[in-house]
Design a protein around this motif. Sequence first.
Motif, mmCIF file in Angstrom:
data_model
loop_
_atom_site.group_PDB
_atom_site.id
_atom_site.type_symbol
_atom_site.label_atom_id
_atom_site.label_comp_id
_atom_site.label_asym_id
_atom_site.label_seq_id
_atom_site.Cartn_x
_atom_site.Cartn_y
_atom_site.Cartn_z
ATOM 1 N N UNK A 82 -12.595 -16.715 25.455
ATOM 2 C CA UNK A 82 -12.377 -17.620 26.584
ATOM 3 C C UNK A 82 -13.566 -18.546 26.811
ATOM 4 N N UNK A 83 -14.778 -17.996 26.776
ATOM 5 C CA UNK A 83 -15.937 -18.840 27.078
ATOM 6 C C UNK A 83 -16.267 -19.790 25.931
ATOM 7 N N UNK A 84 -15.914 -19.407 24.704
ATOM 8 C CA UNK A 84 -16.127 -20.318 23.575
ATOM 9 C C UNK A 84 -15.177 -21.512 23.667
ATOM 10 N N UNK A 85 -13.968 -21.290 24.174
ATOM 11 C CA UNK A 85 -12.942 -22.330 24.255
ATOM 12 C C UNK A 85 -13.092 -23.203 25.497
ATOM 13 N N UNK A 86 -13.626 -22.664 26.595
ATOM 14 C CA UNK A 86 -13.419 -23.274 27.915
ATOM 15 C C UNK A 86 -13.924 -24.701 28.065
ATOM 16 N N UNK A 87 -14.987 -25.088 27.359
ATOM 17 C CA UNK A 87 -15.525 -26.435 27.525
ATOM 18 C C UNK A 87 -15.161 -27.386 26.394
ATOM 19 N N UNK A 88 -14.322 -26.972 25.460
ATOM 20 C CA UNK A 88 -13.954 -27.861 24.356
ATOM 21 C C UNK A 88 -13.352 -29.171 24.840
ATOM 22 N N UNK A 89 -12.619 -29.121 25.942
ATOM 23 C CA UNK A 89 -11.979 -30.353 26.428
ATOM 24 C C UNK A 89 -12.999 -31.411 26.810
ATOM 25 N N UNK A 90 -14.243 -31.014 27.061
ATOM 26 C CA UNK A 90 -15.261 -31.985 27.439
ATOM 27 C C UNK A 90 -15.658 -32.883 26.276
ATOM 28 N N UNK A 91 -15.197 -32.560 25.071
ATOM 29 C CA UNK A 91 -15.351 -33.463 23.927
ATOM 30 C C UNK A 91 -14.798 -34.838 24.287
ATOM 31 N N UNK A 128 -0.941 -23.642 20.573
ATOM 32 C CA UNK A 128 -0.448 -22.885 21.727
ATOM 33 C C UNK A 128 -1.431 -21.797 22.129
ATOM 34 N N UNK A 129 -1.963 -21.087 21.130
ATOM 35 C CA UNK A 129 -2.892 -19.990 21.406
ATOM 36 C C UNK A 129 -4.149 -20.490 22.118
ATOM 37 N N UNK A 130 -4.740 -21.573 21.601
ATOM 38 C CA UNK A 130 -5.974 -22.089 22.183
ATOM 39 C C UNK A 130 -5.703 -22.673 23.575
ATOM 40 N N UNK A 131 -4.554 -23.347 23.728
ATOM 41 C CA UNK A 131 -4.216 -23.885 25.048
ATOM 42 C C UNK A 131 -4.025 -22.750 26.058
ATOM 43 N N UNK A 132 -3.417 -21.659 25.630
ATOM 44 C CA UNK A 132 -3.228 -20.517 26.531
ATOM 45 C C UNK A 132 -4.566 -19.908 26.942
ATOM 46 N N UNK A 133 -5.505 -19.856 26.011
ATOM 47 C CA UNK A 133 -6.837 -19.352 26.350
ATOM 48 C C UNK A 133 -7.517 -20.273 27.362
ATOM 49 N N UNK A 134 -7.398 -21.577 27.132
ATOM 50 C CA UNK A 134 -8.008 -22.529 28.048
ATOM 51 C C UNK A 134 -7.387 -22.422 29.442
ATOM 52 N N UNK A 135 -6.063 -22.348 29.483
ATOM 53 C CA UNK A 135 -5.358 -22.215 30.767
ATOM 54 C C UNK A 135 -5.742 -20.911 31.471
ATOM 55 N N UNK A 136 -5.893 -19.845 30.695
ATOM 56 C CA UNK A 136 -6.267 -18.551 31.286
ATOM 57 C C UNK A 136 -7.640 -18.634 31.941
ATOM 58 N N UNK A 137 -8.582 -19.236 31.233
ATOM 59 C CA UNK A 137 -9.922 -19.369 31.820
ATOM 60 C C UNK A 137 -9.868 -20.204 33.086
ATOM 61 N N UNK A 138 -9.165 -21.337 33.019
ATOM 62 C CA UNK A 138 -9.098 -22.227 34.173
ATOM 63 C C UNK A 138 -8.478 -21.542 35.385
ATOM 64 N N UNK A 139 -7.469 -20.729 35.163
ATOM 65 C CA UNK A 139 -6.767 -20.086 36.272
ATOM 66 C C UNK A 139 -7.567 -18.944 36.891
ATOM 67 N N UNK A 140 -8.439 -18.308 36.093
ATOM 68 C CA UNK A 140 -9.191 -17.155 36.582
ATOM 69 C C UNK A 140 -8.298 -15.992 36.965
ATOM 70 N N UNK A 141 -7.146 -15.895 36.307
ATOM 71 C CA UNK A 141 -6.141 -14.908 36.726
ATOM 72 C C UNK A 141 -6.292 -13.546 36.067
ATOM 73 N N UNK A 142 -7.202 -13.406 35.111
ATOM 74 C CA UNK A 142 -7.387 -12.125 34.430
ATOM 75 C C UNK A 142 -8.830 -11.651 34.624
#
Length: 218
Positions: A82-91, A128-142
């Motif tokens: 999750x933390x490796x993926x979370x800031x990729x969108x800032x590219x 789909x997998x990477x987007x789900x990880x990004x969404x999971x981090x953003x939501x803070x639901x787990x």
Amino acid sequence: MEDDARIIDRNPLPAGIDGRLAAQLTFIAEADRLKTVLRASPLAAADRRENDAEHSWHLALMVLLLSEYADEPIDVGHAMRLVIIHDLVEIYAGDSPVFDAAAVLDQREREESAAERLFALLPADQAREIRELWDEFESGATPEARFGKAMDRLEPMLLNWLNEGGTWRMPGATVERVRAREAGVVAAATTLGVVTDAFITHGLRNGWIRPEPGTEPA
């Protein structure tokens, strides 16, 4: 970004590489841009600001070493993903310093647009997998997302402490706003919240954090 060109377009892959692998390499090449996205936080080891790739690596290390302080049991490997993926969108979306009110106004819209563009470079299943990880981090639901977010708050606080203020000295930063950031640590790791409380309390006394108007540090 100035244009829509991908890094791989500068020197396309040799012909004959399998399409799935080519897509994965294209994404990995594009991820090299993360090394150029500067954050507001200063490094402790050098006189410059950290970049997003360094920040993401630091979070992964923190998850690995500090997971014992999570208030809920977590899957360490999943939290690291999750933390490796979370800031990729800032590219594509750029960094949004939390104490810069103008920078965060349209942050969510920029990052959603960036996620659509960036993750689409991957094969559909991995997109789909990477987007789900990004969404999971953003939501803070787990539990893993909550602990990852705690590390995302703790890391710049540690850098600010080591730099005698760092981003705490930005015009938009006051002790109330710094405390609001600390809440994300306390919510997932009570023991680490004791550390952040000490950072803020002493940072305020040392003059590294601006008090609220009309108040004086205790």
